[in-house]
Scaffold this motif. Structure first.
Motif, PDB file in Angstrom:
ATOM      1  N   ASP A 154       0.924  -0.977  -0.277  1.00 13.79           N
ATOM      2  CA  ASP A 154       0.513  -0.148   0.245  1.00 13.79           C
ATOM      3  C   ASP A 154       0.590   1.260  -0.111  1.00 13.79           C
ATOM      4  OD1 ASP A 154      -1.441   1.597  -0.175  1.00 13.79           O
ATOM      5  OD2 ASP A 154      -3.329   0.854   1.968  1.00 13.79           O
ATOM      6  N   LEU A 155       1.375   1.630  -1.638  1.00 14.07           N
ATOM      7  CA  LEU A 155       2.409   2.385  -1.248  1.00 14.07           C
ATOM      8  C   LEU A 155       1.663   3.707  -0.879  1.00 14.07           C
ATOM      9  CD1 LEU A 155       4.555   1.864  -4.224  1.00 14.07           C
ATOM     10  CD2 LEU A 155       4.573   1.142  -2.435  1.00 14.07           C
ATOM     11  N   THR A 156       0.169   4.402  -1.209  1.00 13.31           N
ATOM     12  CA  THR A 156       0.062   5.070  -1.049  1.00 13.31           C
ATOM     13  C   THR A 156      -0.003   5.646   0.396  1.00 13.31           C
ATOM     14  OG1 THR A 156      -1.041   5.376  -3.297  1.00 13.31           O
ATOM     15  CG2 THR A 156      -2.237   7.050  -1.593  1.00 13.31           C
ATOM     16  N   ALA A 157      -0.734   4.954   1.454  1.00 10.00           N
ATOM     17  CA  ALA A 157      -0.882   4.952   2.690  1.00 10.00           C
ATOM     18  C   ALA A 157       0.629   4.967   3.048  1.00 10.00           C
ATOM     19  CB  ALA A 157      -0.978   3.748   3.461  1.00 10.00           C
ATOM     20  N   ALA A 158       1.725   4.426   2.854  1.00  9.68           N
ATOM     21  CA  ALA A 158       2.684   3.932   2.918  1.00  9.68           C
ATOM     22  C   ALA A 158       3.822   5.359   3.236  1.00  9.68           C
ATOM     23  CB  ALA A 158       3.902   3.191   2.109  1.00  9.68           C
ATOM     24  N   SER A 159       2.818   6.320   1.808  1.00 17.19           N
ATOM     25  CA  SER A 159       4.047   7.696   1.801  1.00 17.19           C
ATOM     26  C   SER A 159       3.443   8.457   3.021  1.00 17.19           C
ATOM     27  CB  SER A 159       3.793   8.676   0.609  1.00 17.19           C
ATOM     28  OG  SER A 159       3.877   9.310  -0.388  1.00 17.19           O
ATOM     29  N   ALA A 160       2.213   8.770   2.715  1.00 18.61           N
ATOM     30  CA  ALA A 160       1.000   9.625   4.058  1.00 18.61           C
ATOM     31  C   ALA A 160       2.397   9.524   5.084  1.00 18.61           C
ATOM     32  CB  ALA A 160      -0.640   9.352   3.661  1.00 18.61           C
ATOM     33  N   ALA A 161       2.180   7.943   5.583  1.00 17.56           N
ATOM     34  CA  ALA A 161       2.504   7.721   6.824  1.00 17.56           C
ATOM     35  C   ALA A 161       4.442   7.904   7.137  1.00 17.56           C
ATOM     36  CB  ALA A 161       3.170   6.302   7.463  1.00 17.56           C
ATOM     37  N   TYR A 162       5.155   7.946   5.953  1.00 18.68           N
ATOM     38  CA  TYR A 162       6.244   8.877   6.245  1.00 18.68           C
ATOM     39  C   TYR A 162       6.113   9.959   5.803  1.00 18.68           C
ATOM     40  CZ  TYR A 162       8.464   4.183   4.366  1.00 18.68           C
ATOM     41  OH  TYR A 162       8.921   2.835   4.393  1.00 18.68           O
ATOM     42  N   ALA A 163       5.455  10.556   5.369  1.00 19.77           N
ATOM     43  CA  ALA A 163       5.268  12.429   5.467  1.00 19.77           C
ATOM     44  C   ALA A 163       5.473  12.730   6.858  1.00 19.77           C
ATOM     45  CB  ALA A 163       3.898  12.598   4.508  1.00 19.77           C
ATOM     46  N   GLU A 164       3.648  11.863   7.614  1.00 16.46           N
ATOM     47  CA  GLU A 164       3.689  12.190   8.522  1.00 16.46           C
ATOM     48  C   GLU A 164       5.112  12.251   9.870  1.00 16.46           C
ATOM     49  OE1 GLU A 164       1.259  13.668  12.071  1.00 16.46           O
ATOM     50  OE2 GLU A 164       1.648  14.269   9.965  1.00 16.46           O
ATOM     51  N   LEU A 212      13.560  10.334   6.172  1.00 14.82           N
ATOM     52  CA  LEU A 212      11.742  10.325   6.323  1.00 14.82           C
ATOM     53  C   LEU A 212      11.654  10.933   4.503  1.00 14.82           C
ATOM     54  CD1 LEU A 212      11.481   9.719  10.027  1.00 14.82           C
ATOM     55  CD2 LEU A 212      10.811   8.410   8.226  1.00 14.82           C
ATOM     56  N   VAL A 213      11.207  11.794   4.257  1.00 10.04           N
ATOM     57  CA  VAL A 213      11.106  13.113   3.381  1.00 10.04           C
ATOM     58  C   VAL A 213      11.644  12.401   2.389  1.00 10.04           C
ATOM     59  CG1 VAL A 213      11.226  15.270   1.899  1.00 10.04           C
ATOM     60  CG2 VAL A 213      10.992  15.268   4.409  1.00 10.04           C
ATOM     61  N   ARG A 214      12.838  11.597   1.764  1.00 19.35           N
ATOM     62  CA  ARG A 214      12.854  10.925   1.047  1.00 19.35           C
ATOM     63  C   ARG A 214      12.200   9.479   0.478  1.00 19.35           C
ATOM     64  NH1 ARG A 214      18.145  12.787   2.425  1.00 19.35           N
ATOM     65  NH2 ARG A 214      18.136   9.963   3.363  1.00 19.35           N
ATOM     66  N   GLN A 215      11.830   8.883   1.908  1.00 22.46           N
ATOM     67  CA  GLN A 215      10.714   7.726   1.899  1.00 22.46           C
ATOM     68  C   GLN A 215      10.070   7.871   1.163  1.00 22.46           C
ATOM     69  OE1 GLN A 215      13.487   4.925   2.069  1.00 22.46           O
ATOM     70  NE2 GLN A 215      12.413   4.502   3.331  1.00 22.46           N
ATOM     71  N   ALA A 216       9.082   9.315   1.618  1.00 23.46           N
ATOM     72  CA  ALA A 216       7.627   9.443   1.483  1.00 23.46           C
ATOM     73  C   ALA A 216       7.884   9.760  -0.048  1.00 23.46           C
ATOM     74  CB  ALA A 216       6.849  11.111   1.880  1.00 23.46           C
ATOM     75  N   ALA A 217       8.361  10.550  -0.281  1.00 23.94           N
ATOM     76  CA  ALA A 217       8.422  10.642  -2.368  1.00 23.94           C
ATOM     77  C   ALA A 217       8.516   9.702  -2.935  1.00 23.94           C
ATOM     78  CB  ALA A 217      10.246  11.764  -2.281  1.00 23.94           C
ATOM     79  N   ARG A 218       9.499   8.823  -2.492  1.00 27.95           N
ATOM     80  CA  ARG A 218       9.794   7.338  -2.861  1.00 27.95           C
ATOM     81  C   ARG A 218       8.705   6.637  -3.567  1.00 27.95           C
ATOM     82  NH1 ARG A 218      10.879   2.826  -1.408  1.00 27.95           N
ATOM     83  NH2 ARG A 218      10.948   3.937   0.826  1.00 27.95           N
ATOM     84  N   THR A 219       7.740   5.915  -1.872  1.00 26.89           N
ATOM     85  CA  THR A 219       7.129   5.430  -2.039  1.00 26.89           C
ATOM     86  C   THR A 219       5.508   6.564  -3.227  1.00 26.89           C
ATOM     87  OG1 THR A 219       6.421   6.620  -0.296  1.00 26.89           O
ATOM     88  CG2 THR A 219       7.467   4.362  -0.160  1.00 26.89           C
ATOM     89  N   ARG A 220       5.225   7.640  -2.669  1.00 26.15           N
ATOM     90  CA  ARG A 220       4.754   8.754  -3.812  1.00 26.15           C
ATOM     91  C   ARG A 220       4.489   8.081  -5.312  1.00 26.15           C
ATOM     92  NH1 ARG A 220       4.893  13.028  -1.058  1.00 26.15           N
ATOM     93  NH2 ARG A 220       6.311  13.680  -2.653  1.00 26.15           N
ATOM     94  N   ALA A 221       6.318   7.605  -5.596  1.00 24.52           N
ATOM     95  CA  ALA A 221       5.809   8.257  -6.892  1.00 24.52           C
ATOM     96  C   ALA A 221       5.934   6.684  -6.915  1.00 24.52           C
ATOM     97  CB  ALA A 221       8.116   8.288  -6.909  1.00 24.52           C
ATOM     98  N   GLY A 222       6.285   5.559  -6.464  1.00 26.20           N
ATOM     99  CA  GLY A 222       5.826   4.515  -6.786  1.00 26.20           C
ATOM    100  C   GLY A 222       3.936   3.893  -6.348  1.00 26.20           C
ATOM    101  N   ALA A 223       4.241   5.107  -6.366  1.00 22.89           N
ATOM    102  CA  ALA A 223       1.958   5.069  -6.031  1.00 22.89           C
ATOM    103  C   ALA A 223       1.091   5.259  -7.526  1.00 22.89           C
ATOM    104  CB  ALA A 223       1.021   5.854  -4.394  1.00 22.89           C
ATOM    105  N   THR A 224       1.782   6.467  -7.680  1.00 23.48           N
ATOM    106  CA  THR A 224       2.145   7.072  -9.146  1.00 23.48           C
ATOM    107  C   THR A 224       1.795   6.460 -10.000  1.00 23.48           C
ATOM    108  OG1 THR A 224       2.162   9.469  -7.671  1.00 23.48           O
ATOM    109  CG2 THR A 224       1.558   9.236 -10.206  1.00 23.48           C
ATOM    110  N   ALA A 225       3.016   5.956 -10.147  1.00 24.76           N
ATOM    111  CA  ALA A 225       3.567   5.337 -11.060  1.00 24.76           C
ATOM    112  C   ALA A 225       3.080   3.974 -11.651  1.00 24.76           C
ATOM    113  CB  ALA A 225       4.710   4.528 -11.432  1.00 24.76           C
TER     114      ALA A 225
END
Length: 396
Positions: free
Chosen positions: A357-367, A381-394
């Protein structure tokens, strides 16, 4: 404590004398605050006199000069007293113990008085036992020197007039040393290395296995320090570290110290945490980590401490042994306790990413990044959020 170090003197040797002299003064009934100030004066006098007239017995010299300062402070006729006294001292004052193997422990206990705040306990311990200057302590904690001076002064005022000859709580001493260690690297003083040095001294003054457990834990974690950041200064998580950079000598010593502690069969939190660290250090790669045994030790840690942070750390091992879904259920139970801590959100991000669940993961990393206070961890953690957000989008 040595406010003006000089290359002409062995600063390490001077620092080692600090707790021994201070303990002798306090044991004689002197007030901790006054004794520490008098010893500071004696150290400054040593900087002036010793390069040309080194004493035969440095400890006796410092003790005697400090005693003079205390006498002078109490007597209105201080000038007359100073003229009567000789410039150099060769013998310790009557009643000074010849052997004082527990001096470091004694002074640490004084610095860890229960009426002091944890921050003041740490600062005073570094000053009185570590022999660090106020400026060095301030630099290490990234606060102005004036702020740290006020903190130390308040701590000494709190101890003023209190008897310091009662047995102290070693658990508090160990906690303070661990706080010093976790402050890590900063300024001109490596607090992690300083904590290891002080804990090593403490193990010589007590047979308590938890002191050895703490030393082992520090050594096993410190062995990985060179692999924690990449060439650009970015944080590298344990599973991605270059293990060839780990210091095998420190790992071997940590394991030996841990084994000697466990052999006493009085397990405590630091010994259990050291056992977990040893299992990670023993694995040639992250994939080869003995996760079932790690989980067993976490079970024991949770039983010993009932600490929500330990339960959260255990969840990562649960994921490796019983699956991500089980681990997420474990963390969900901690939402009300740790939901405002960055670590809880970071672990949730890791587990949600494992679950796909990359969308939820990105939100958790961002928080988690929003709540983090350490700069390197926040940036990671910012990089982790950006990476998983990009993965969710792709993946859409």
């Amino acid at each position: 404590m040595l406010d003006q170090p000089t290359a002409q003197l062995d600063e390490g040797a001077l620092r080692a004398l600090v707790p021994r002299v201070l303990a002798g003064l306090v044991r004689r009934g002197e007030d901790f605050d006054a004794a520490e100030d008098a010893l500071q004066d004696a150290l400054l006098e040593a900087l002036r006199v010793w390069p040309e007239h080194p004493p035969e017995d440095p400890r006796a010299w410092l003790t005697t000069v400090a005693m003079r300062r205390l006498v002078d402070a109490r007597r209105s006729e201080a000038a007359r007293r100073r003229r009567e006294e000789t410039t150099h001292a060769a013998e310790p004052p009557p009643g000074e113990p010849v052997a004082a193997g527990d001096d470091t422990l004694f002074v640490l206990v004084c610095c860890c008085h229960p009426e002091l705040t944890p921050a003041s306990q740490v600062a005073l311990a570094l000053r009185a036992v570590g022999g660090l200057t106020t400026r060095e302590i301030a630099d290490a904690f990234f606060v102005p020197e004036a702020t740290m001076a006020q903190r130390i002064s308040r701590a000494k005022r709190t101890l003023r007039g209190r008897r310091l000859d009662e047995p102290g709580d070693l658990a508090v001493v160990l906690r303070v040393l661990y706080l010093v260690y976790t402050a890590g690297h900063g300024g001109r003083v490596d607090l992690a290395a300083e904590a290891i040095r002080l804990t090593r001294q403490l193990t010589l003054a007590t047979d308590e296995p938890e002191a050895r457990g703490l030393l082992a834990l520090m050594l096993l974690n410190h062995a990985r320090r060179r692999a924690r950041f990449d060439a650009e200064g970015r944080l590298v998580t344990l599973d991605r570290q270059d293990r060839s950079l780990w210091v095998t000598r420190e790992i071997a010593e940590g394991v030996r110290v841990l084994q000697s502690a466990l052999a006493l069969e009085r397990r405590g939190r630091y010994q259990v945490e050291a056992a977990i660290a040893a299992l990670h250090d023993d694995a040639a790669s992250a994939e080869e980590t003995d996760w079932p045994q790690v989980l067993e030790w976490y079970d024991e840690l949770v039983a010993l401490s009932d600490d929500p942070a330990a339960v959260l750390a255990r969840a990562v091992a649960v994921a490796e042994v019983h699956g991500t879904a089980a681990a997420l259920r474990e963390t969900e139970r901690l939402r009300g306790v740790l939901g405002e801590r960055h670590r809880w959100h970071a672990v949730r991000g890791h587990l949600l990413e494992r679950a796909g669940d990359l969308t939820a993961a990105s939100a958790a990393y961002a928080e988690a990044s929003r709540l983090a206070t350490d700069v390197a961890e926040r940036d990671h953690l910012v990089r982790q959020a950006a990476r998983t957000r990009a993965g969710a989008t792709a993946s859409r």
